[in-house]
Write an enzyme that holds these catalytic residues in place. Sequence first.
Site, PDB file in Angstrom:
ATOM      1  N   VAL A   1       0.854  -1.186   0.000  1.00 25.38           N
ATOM      2  CA  VAL A   1       0.000   0.000   0.000  1.00 25.38           C
ATOM      3  C   VAL A   1       0.890   1.235   0.000  1.00 25.38           C
ATOM      4  O   VAL A   1       1.676   1.444   0.930  1.00 25.38           O
ATOM      5  CB  VAL A   1      -0.924   0.028   1.237  1.00 25.38           C
ATOM      6  N   GLU A   2       0.797   2.017  -1.064  1.00 26.28           N
ATOM      7  CA  GLU A   2       1.579   3.249  -1.188  1.00 26.28           C
ATOM      8  C   GLU A   2       0.705   4.420  -0.728  1.00 26.28           C
ATOM      9  O   GLU A   2      -0.250   4.827  -1.390  1.00 26.28           O
ATOM     10  CB  GLU A   2       2.036   3.451  -2.632  1.00 26.28           C
TER      11      GLU A   2
END
Length: 562
Positions: free
Chosen positions: A341-342
């Site tokens: 998850v960025e």
Amino acid sequence: MRAQYWTYQAMWDELNRLQREHPNLISVEVIGHSREGRDIAGVTLTSRSTGAPERKSAVFVDANIHAGEVSSNSVAMFWIHWCIENYGQDREATELLDQHTVYVVPRISLDGAELYLTTPARFRSSPHTYPYSEPPEGFVAEDVNGDGYILQMRVQAEDGGFVIDDVDPRVMRPRRPGEIGGQYYHVFPEGRIDHLSKTGALPAFAMAQDARRSTMDYNRNFPIRWAGESGQPGAGPYPLSEPELRALAEFIHAHPNIAAYAALHTSGGVILRQPSTGDDTVLSETDRDLFTRVADMGAQVSGYFAGSNYNKFATGHEKVLMPGAADDWMYDHFGVMGFTVEIWNLNKRAGAHGYGEHGMRRMMALTPEELTEDQRKIFAWVEKEVPDHGVFEWTAFEHPDFGKVEIGGLNPKFVIQNPPIHFLEEECTNVSAFLTKLGLSTPKLMIPTVQVTEEGVGVFRLVAEVSNAGFLPTSSTEKGKELLLEGVRAMIEGQIEVIAGMSPVPLGHLDGYGSQSTFAPPKSQRGYAEWVVKGEPGTNVKIVFEGPRSGRVEKTVLLTTP
């Protein structure tokens, strides 16, 4: 519950406070130490009143593997708080901790993150000297004007490749082919030449090669398609060479109930899934469907984009895409469904192009004019939304190596890489929603029916049915069935003699409801075990179903006569 950036001591003080005040819901342990001796925290969240942590299927989340990605640590800490504070009040939080286990390592890069938060310095993962044993000379990023930030420098030069934008003078646009007659600049990070050799004065630009002092990248150090330093800068001398990574790997190996995984990073505003090695056809049809559905769910609840590592990052020029990365390792070696998850998407906020939405191939195709327009949008947005310490005007400075320079640009830490503090809670809330849904998607065993019939005097036949009420299969993925030897097994316990049937008896793996793609009986989602036992009428017998990633469920029944 608040969103904030946590120093090492503040983080540990808060984790210890939560453990003191909520011993039934959280335990914190030291799972290893950093190179500089800091304690690595391993957090376990579950309701002990409904079962031991290891007897429930689990989701594992780690954060801040890269030193500057401190908002990922903020999300991890925020989610820990959310789970505890909402237990017993929010339906999802209660279900998550009653029926599942949550493991969190809220910060991996302890040494680098501490320097990132308390000094102007920036590192990829660790501040130790790497890849060289002795620091080489060359260009090093540094706060040369002492304002507390490492910004950008522009140096006027006839051979410069950039020019001041005629629309927004804070923006530096690329110099066009054949363009002459203007003022041109070299633009590069604020820093200096560290001159170590015993020579006289040398041309600064000719010595400005990257000194590569602290380029270790923990997320290239996992034992999956590891490429070495020559194939992937930052990969380390050998897989799991770093003490922080070895501690992480040992923690994962010691918790076989992990059925889902999320690695928290910055930035891009995107939930990345498998595969990394090609388009979606390299996955089995089952895993492609499971990964896609979970990632799309994450996009819906978080407002982020979603796509595969390959789709978002591949340019076509790589020999190997992101070798040594954690999410690939978790899937390829353990068969665990994992995501990266960025967090935070400055470009989207400003209305500019970003890889999270378009992918790197599209980003590479943007023209210099489009990139310049994107920069104008970003500067305008930051000026409006982060008026204090968001944009730094170009300011003259007499540089010891490059002479007259100007220093300015955007706040690199808390505008570009991480959200400004007043946007942090929104990011934490959105990502936490995905993490909760991911945890709730892990396997969940239940016993729908147990039938007891008396076949003779003191002889009873028991048929117990088991079901997986979770979204994911008890193997986590189709690949997990290939890698995980043991599935669900059934046992019968009590003051009885088993005269037919086995205990334990292996049942294999059970699909979750995520595998129901057609209108058909859920035969692969359910199983049963059958025994004939000898025992006194009225005896309590315990039926148990358990598996490494599915947890344990049990039911006590009475041997009864009609």
